[in-house]
Design a protein around this motif. Structure first.
Motif, PDB file in Angstrom:
ATOM      1  N   LYS A  96       0.834  -1.198  -0.093  1.00  0.00           N
ATOM      2  CA  LYS A  96       0.050  -0.038  -0.111  1.00  0.00           C
ATOM      3  C   LYS A  96       0.945   1.200  -0.111  1.00  0.00           C
ATOM      4  N   SER A  97       1.887   1.223   0.917  1.00  0.00           N
ATOM      5  CA  SER A  97       2.643   2.563   0.915  1.00  0.00           C
ATOM      6  C   SER A  97       3.832   2.356   0.495  1.00  0.00           C
ATOM      7  N   ALA A  98       4.491   1.205  -0.117  1.00  0.00           N
ATOM      8  CA  ALA A  98       5.717   0.785  -0.584  1.00  0.00           C
ATOM      9  C   ALA A  98       5.746  -0.027  -1.600  1.00  0.00           C
ATOM     10  N   TYR A  99       7.095  -0.279  -1.845  1.00  0.00           N
ATOM     11  CA  TYR A  99       7.143  -1.602  -2.839  1.00  0.00           C
ATOM     12  C   TYR A  99       8.474  -2.190  -2.509  1.00  0.00           C
ATOM     13  N   SER A 100       8.680  -3.400  -3.182  1.00  0.00           N
ATOM     14  CA  SER A 100       9.897  -3.931  -3.034  1.00  0.00           C
ATOM     15  C   SER A 100      10.248  -4.912  -4.296  1.00  0.00           C
ATOM     16  N   TRP A 101      11.402  -5.458  -4.577  1.00  0.00           N
ATOM     17  CA  TRP A 101      11.871  -5.907  -5.701  1.00  0.00           C
ATOM     18  C   TRP A 101      12.477  -7.584  -5.204  1.00  0.00           C
ATOM     19  N   LYS A 102      11.480  -8.458  -5.617  1.00  0.00           N
ATOM     20  CA  LYS A 102      12.184  -9.857  -5.164  1.00  0.00           C
ATOM     21  C   LYS A 102      13.088 -10.339  -6.456  1.00  0.00           C
ATOM     22  N   ARG A 103      14.313 -11.117  -6.037  1.00  0.00           N
ATOM     23  CA  ARG A 103      14.732 -11.657  -6.925  1.00  0.00           C
ATOM     24  C   ARG A 103      14.212 -13.200  -7.041  1.00  0.00           C
ATOM     25  N   ILE A 104      14.058 -13.581  -8.411  1.00  0.00           N
ATOM     26  CA  ILE A 104      13.283 -14.899  -8.574  1.00  0.00           C
ATOM     27  C   ILE A 104      14.215 -15.712  -9.336  1.00  0.00           C
ATOM     28  N   ASP A 105      15.573 -15.451  -9.632  1.00  0.00           N
ATOM     29  CA  ASP A 105      16.490 -16.136 -10.421  1.00  0.00           C
ATOM     30  C   ASP A 105      17.415 -16.904  -9.380  1.00  0.00           C
ATOM     31  N   SER A 106      18.163 -18.023 -10.229  1.00  0.00           N
ATOM     32  CA  SER A 106      19.460 -18.343  -9.215  1.00  0.00           C
ATOM     33  C   SER A 106      20.775 -18.485 -10.221  1.00  0.00           C
ATOM     34  N   THR A 107      20.798 -17.217 -10.799  1.00  0.00           N
ATOM     35  CA  THR A 107      21.902 -17.010 -11.941  1.00  0.00           C
ATOM     36  C   THR A 107      23.184 -16.873 -10.817  1.00  0.00           C
ATOM     37  N   VAL A 108      24.357 -17.517 -11.264  1.00  0.00           N
ATOM     38  CA  VAL A 108      25.766 -17.353 -10.589  1.00  0.00           C
ATOM     39  C   VAL A 108      26.696 -16.641 -11.519  1.00  0.00           C
ATOM     40  N   PHE A 109      26.695 -16.923 -12.835  1.00  0.00           N
ATOM     41  CA  PHE A 109      27.786 -16.374 -13.585  1.00  0.00           C
ATOM     42  C   PHE A 109      27.357 -15.003 -14.264  1.00  0.00           C
ATOM     43  N   LEU A 110      28.018 -14.088 -14.103  1.00  0.00           N
ATOM     44  CA  LEU A 110      27.862 -12.571 -14.499  1.00  0.00           C
ATOM     45  C   LEU A 110      28.943 -12.176 -15.623  1.00  0.00           C
ATOM     46  N   GLY A 111      28.450 -10.840 -16.273  1.00  0.00           N
ATOM     47  CA  GLY A 111      29.425 -10.232 -17.237  1.00  0.00           C
ATOM     48  C   GLY A 111      29.624 -10.910 -18.677  1.00  0.00           C
ATOM     49  N   LEU A 121       7.870 -13.886 -24.389  1.00  0.00           N
ATOM     50  CA  LEU A 121       6.977 -14.413 -25.252  1.00  0.00           C
ATOM     51  C   LEU A 121       6.268 -15.758 -24.581  1.00  0.00           C
ATOM     52  N   ASP A 122       5.126 -15.781 -24.677  1.00  0.00           N
ATOM     53  CA  ASP A 122       4.502 -17.246 -24.325  1.00  0.00           C
ATOM     54  C   ASP A 122       4.950 -17.547 -22.955  1.00  0.00           C
ATOM     55  N   SER A 123       4.830 -16.798 -21.951  1.00  0.00           N
ATOM     56  CA  SER A 123       5.193 -16.990 -20.607  1.00  0.00           C
ATOM     57  C   SER A 123       6.625 -17.262 -20.376  1.00  0.00           C
ATOM     58  N   THR A 124       7.762 -16.843 -21.404  1.00  0.00           N
ATOM     59  CA  THR A 124       8.943 -17.330 -21.207  1.00  0.00           C
ATOM     60  C   THR A 124       9.636 -15.996 -21.289  1.00  0.00           C
ATOM     61  N   PHE A 125      10.915 -15.864 -20.498  1.00  0.00           N
ATOM     62  CA  PHE A 125      11.926 -14.730 -20.586  1.00  0.00           C
ATOM     63  C   PHE A 125      12.834 -15.403 -21.608  1.00  0.00           C
ATOM     64  N   TYR A 126      13.017 -14.315 -22.575  1.00  0.00           N
ATOM     65  CA  TYR A 126      14.218 -14.599 -23.438  1.00  0.00           C
ATOM     66  C   TYR A 126      15.462 -13.283 -23.475  1.00  0.00           C
ATOM     67  N   SER A 127      16.618 -13.680 -23.896  1.00  0.00           N
ATOM     68  CA  SER A 127      17.580 -12.512 -23.743  1.00  0.00           C
ATOM     69  C   SER A 127      18.635 -12.912 -24.879  1.00  0.00           C
ATOM     70  N   TYR A 128      18.814 -11.951 -25.914  1.00  0.00           N
ATOM     71  CA  TYR A 128      19.413 -11.826 -27.176  1.00  0.00           C
ATOM     72  C   TYR A 128      20.757 -11.360 -26.959  1.00  0.00           C
ATOM     73  N   GLY A 129      21.896 -11.852 -27.232  1.00  0.00           N
ATOM     74  CA  GLY A 129      22.976 -11.165 -27.726  1.00  0.00           C
ATOM     75  C   GLY A 129      23.743 -10.551 -26.380  1.00  0.00           C
ATOM     76  N   GLY A 130      24.752  -9.539 -26.507  1.00  0.00           N
ATOM     77  CA  GLY A 130      25.216  -8.982 -25.450  1.00  0.00           C
ATOM     78  C   GLY A 130      26.826  -9.259 -25.699  1.00  0.00           C
ATOM     79  N   HIS A 131      27.725  -8.441 -24.881  1.00  0.00           N
ATOM     80  CA  HIS A 131      29.044  -8.578 -24.736  1.00  0.00           C
ATOM     81  C   HIS A 131      29.643  -8.820 -23.561  1.00  0.00           C
ATOM     82  N   GLY A 132      30.813  -9.113 -23.474  1.00  0.00           N
ATOM     83  CA  GLY A 132      31.535  -9.275 -22.129  1.00  0.00           C
ATOM     84  C   GLY A 132      32.524 -10.378 -22.358  1.00  0.00           C
ATOM     85  N   PHE A 133      33.632 -10.280 -21.401  1.00  0.00           N
ATOM     86  CA  PHE A 133      34.690 -11.092 -21.295  1.00  0.00           C
ATOM     87  C   PHE A 133      35.360 -11.151 -22.636  1.00  0.00           C
TER      88      PHE A 133
END
Length: 485
Positions: A96-111, A121-133
């Motif tokens: 009612k007076s505030a909000y919070s963000w709850k992490r729902i993943d178990s990701t370990v590797f970053l960057g 799309l269709d109840s599924t999260f997608y991620s395309y491309g990107g760069h790092g390492f």
């Protein structure tokens, strides 16, 4: 005295501490209106970010993650934030007076996926491309709801793209046909390579069938894009054009709507920064996390067909990279062909002239040829007046620098077109519009695939570009500018 806490209490304390960065992140303030509108909307919405300002203030990662940007996904019932480069997914939990963000993943590797594109799309999260390492990847990643981790989907080929440059990037999510459309850029996917073998993908439009994983090249596009939002008729770019990928057409909004859109970008007394933009039905909403919230209704009647195509179709085989063996074969064949043509030319050049041929036709031909050459020395008044004054100033600057074998920086372009004191958002838009206009106007005067004004990534700052005139078009620029060599 030493106070010994019970074991159960110690576990509870460690549990609460573990919530920082891996569980709930609370905020006592209310949601900004631009985000609250998304929460109140009970349909999926495609959201575009215009800056790298943080929505979730996590503190358990290095500082460079704070400025890498955070993507927003709006499903029918929930709002999610995906920080770039992390693979993390946070879900909004509003009280009612505030909000919070709850992490729902178990990701370990970053960057590995900075400047990637996240969508739903269709109840599924997608991620395309990107760069790092030290690499740019062409992976399509799918979020596994059971393991709460990302897995790579099998694709027909690896197509690299970069979404790091806000002033020239394009992607379109087709939620009906389940396709992702992207524009590719020539760059090295491997930072450790001395030579770039990926330039074959430069400035081409690809579509990816999400279900089959098949990539398809639609054609080549030289149209600069700065996508603001996805409207019912296509992608709104630079607040001026609508790109309809299905029709392969570029529409222009009429002047009245364009002026209204410009007013939304800011005035002398109004914040000119845009952080978040999206369309709900035919209404464009823009705003910031600091409270700014504006909207404007769009209509199909506001669009004017420019007659331009977004991409030009071409044979996919014409830009397929040859194998090393095939390269040698091509080199040998071309060498033999060049030798034959050179021999043929010399043979014709030294052939004796037939003495019995009447000389009169030769004289007439000579006079006719001289007249043609003489006429080509004059410049058409239409060519001289083809560009407006600001376009001429920019073309002249680029011409002088290119003649001196030097590139032109973004700051130099901003000064000559008179936008140095404007916001970076407006600078990008006007710079892109003017360069696109020059290339479009001069494109009718030549048949070469190369743009008159081209760009390459700066050696000093890989996030920025430097501009130049292609050597093959220097003579054309001379004619348009009226420069006498």
């Amino acid at each position: 005295h030493i106070c010994i806490l019970p074991l159960q209490m110690i576990k509870q304390i460690f549990f609460l501490l573990s919530l920082i960065g891996y569980g709930l992140i609370s905020n006592a303030q209310k949601l900004p209106p631009i985000l609250q509108k998304l929460v109140d909307t009970k349909t999926p919405v495609l959201v575009f970010r215009m800056d790298a300002e943080r929505i979730i203030p996590f503190t358990d990662l290095p500082p460079n993650y704070y400025s890498s940007g955070q993507e927003i996904i709006k499903t029918k019932d929930n709002l999610f934030v995906l920080p770039q480069g992390t693979g993390r997914i946070y879900q909004l939990e509003q009280l009612k007076s505030a909000y919070s963000w709850k992490r729902i993943d178990s990701t370990v590797f970053l960057g590995y996926n900075f400047n990637s594109v996240a969508f739903y799309l269709d109840s599924t999260f997608y991620s395309y491309g990107g760069h790092g390492f030290w690499n740019t990847n062409g992976n399509l990643r799918v979020f596994n709801l059971r393991s709460r981790e990302w897995v790579a989907a099998p694709l027909s080929e690896t197509v690299y793209s970069s979404f790091a440059f806000l002033n020239d990037r394009y992607y379109y999510i087709d939620t009906l046909q389940k396709k992702l459309y992207i524009k590719t850029y020539p760059f090295k996917h491997d930072a450790g390579l001395k030579e770039n073998r990926d330039s074959v993908y430069g400035n081409r439009i690809y579509s990816l069938d999400i279900k089959s994983g098949k990539w398809e090249c639609l054609g080549r596009s030289e149209f600069a894009t700065h996508i603001i939002a996805q409207t019912p008729w296509g992608s709104l770019t630079s607040f001026k054009y609508i790109i309809n990928i299905h029709e392969n057409k570029i529409y222009e909004v009429n002047n009245e709507v364009f002026q209204n859109l410009l007013a939304l970008t800011g005035t002398s007394t109004k914040d000119n920064i845009i952080s978040i933009a999206y369309c709900i039905d035919s209404t464009l909403f823009i705003g910031t996390q600091k409270g700014r919230f504006d909207s404007i209704a769009l209509s199909r009647n506001d669009l004017i067909d420019t007659g331009m195509q977004f991409y030009k179709k071409e044979n996919a085989e014409s830009f397929t990279l040859p194998s090393p063996k095939a390269e040698w074969v091509i080199i040998v064949v071309l060498s033999m062909l060049s030798s034959f043509l050179f021999w043929k030319f010399r043979k014709q050049k030294v052939s004796p002239v037939n003495k019995h041929v009447d000389a009169t036709p030769v004289i007439d031909s000579y006079i006719e040829t001289e007249n043609v050459v003489h006429q080509n020395n004059f410049r058409s008044s239409r060519i001289v007046n083809l560009l407006d004054e600001r376009e001429k100033l920019l073309l002249k600057l680029l011409f002088e620098h290119s003649a001196d074998e030097r590139f032109t920086s973004i700051d130099e372009i901003n000064r000559v077109i008179g936008v140095s004191n404007r916001s970076s958002e407006i600078q990008k838009r006007l710079r892109s519009d003017i360069i696109t206009s020059i290339n479009s106007k001069l494109g009718i005067l030549h048949s070469d695939k190369k743009l008159v004004i081209d760009k390459q990534r700066s050696e000093f700052d890989k996030r920025s570009f430097e501009y130049f005139i292609q050597p093959v078009h220097m003579e054309l620029a001379e004619k348009v500018l009226g420069v006498r060599s």
